[in-house]
Design an enzyme around this catalytic site. Sequence first.
Site, PDB file in Angstrom:
ATOM      1  CG  ASP A   1     -10.547  17.011 -13.964  1.00 48.35           C
ATOM      2  OD1 ASP A   1      -9.851  16.454 -14.840  1.00 48.35           O
ATOM      3  OD2 ASP A   1     -11.608  16.522 -13.535  1.00 48.35           O
TER       4      ASP A   1
ATOM      5  CE1 TYR B   1     -17.090  12.110 -14.905  1.00 43.25           C
ATOM      6  CE2 TYR B   1     -16.413  12.142 -12.611  1.00 43.25           C
ATOM      7  CZ  TYR B   1     -16.850  11.446 -13.723  1.00 43.25           C
ATOM      8  OH  TYR B   1     -17.038  10.099 -13.645  1.00 43.25           O
TER       9      TYR B   1
ATOM     10  NE  ARG C   1      -3.028   0.296   3.228  1.00 40.89           N
ATOM     11  CZ  ARG C   1      -2.437   0.520   4.420  1.00 40.89           C
ATOM     12  NH1 ARG C   1      -1.801   1.659   4.634  1.00 40.89           N
ATOM     13  NH2 ARG C   1      -2.473  -0.378   5.374  1.00 40.89           N
TER      14      ARG C   1
ATOM     15  CE  LYS D   1     -13.109   8.846 -17.489  1.00 42.01           C
ATOM     16  NZ  LYS D   1     -13.473  10.061 -16.784  1.00 42.01           N
TER      17      LYS D   1
END
Length: 383
Positions: free
Chosen positions: A174, A102, A50, A199
């Site tokens: 973003d 978004y 992690r 994306k």
Amino acid sequence: MSNKNNLGTKFIHAGAHPDPSTGAIMTPIYQTSTYVQSAPGVHQGYEYARSQNPTRFALEEAFAVIENAKFGLAFASGVAATDAVMRLLVPGDEVVAAHDMYGGSFRLFSKVHEKMGIKFIYVDTSDVNNVAAAMTAKTKLIWVETPTNPLMNITDIEAVSAIGKKHNCIVCVDNTFASPYLQNPLDQGATIVMHSATKYLGGHSDVIQGCLMLNDQTLRDQLYFIQKSTGAVPGPQDCFLVLRGIKTLHVRMQRHCENGEQVAAYLRQHPKVAKVYWCGFTDHHNHDIAKKQMRGFGGMMSFVLKDDSVAAATKVLSSTKIFSLAESLGGVESLINHPASMTHASIPREQRIANGLADGLIRLSVGIEDAEDIIADLAQAIG
Ligand SMILES: *Cc1c(COP(=O)(O)O)cnc(C)c1O
């Protein structure tokens, strides 16, 4: 469009080092949760996956390189990356955010972080005066998306960054829609860049992932602490896929831009189309800013039919053969989407309409198939 700034060389070699144990040219997928220590506390810098994973570290280096940043951090999704940024704040802090961003970001802010005592002020950031007017002594963060989803509004990153600097507050952009091929917000003065790597960075619709890129060491240390403490890290397979995706980003983006330009021009002259939203049109209201801060205009666009009913839009959305009806964007294949009922359904209707997001609006992620096939598909679907 030419490959300015030798982006291709940069994207192909970002984060790539031959594996020290074998010389493997591609970063191996280190599918492990833990690392053996030779004595208590004696290890090679890797304790638990992690916190440390070599595949993820290679990708995080690549993330930094592609946005001209000092540091990159990978997250399990774009919204996990966004969530990490919000966790820098404390109750009472204010955020000035884009009003047409978004839908998932809006949901995260309004349904999760507002409850934690963070106040969000939504403004049309395409006019930076609105950002300046919304700033208070409590503003700690400005959240910008440009181009926006799905109306392709453009915000002047340099101007917003100057406002942020003046108020000593973080500016996070973003950059998902533009990708680092078209725009590098840190170079324009932003503090943090966020991507949904799902994306364009991944580019093949086969992975969910997010990332942050930044130059500030203190903020990086805070975000790394949040990343390992909250645990929204991507697995090594997903990191491998995004590393591979980045290697062809420039080639894909070049074609997305070429196809996007042709599709936008086709739709604009179509007698049944009322309006096309694409920031490459010279009469787009912030085209000059887009031209200043972007190297091209990409393959994302939206349009409304003259018959702006949901029924007419539904007919187009259900008739395409090359465009698949699906949420998401940025993959090699073309996608068509109905924001009002799909990606933006989490935004209340009055707010959607007030933001200019009509019920009949159709969004396209123009892929990298052959342009004539993409256009023929739209022609038969619009009829
Ligand atoms: C998809 C998307 C996100 C969220 O990313 P996920 O990877 O789906 O969590 C954020 N911003 C924009 C602009 C997006 O398109």
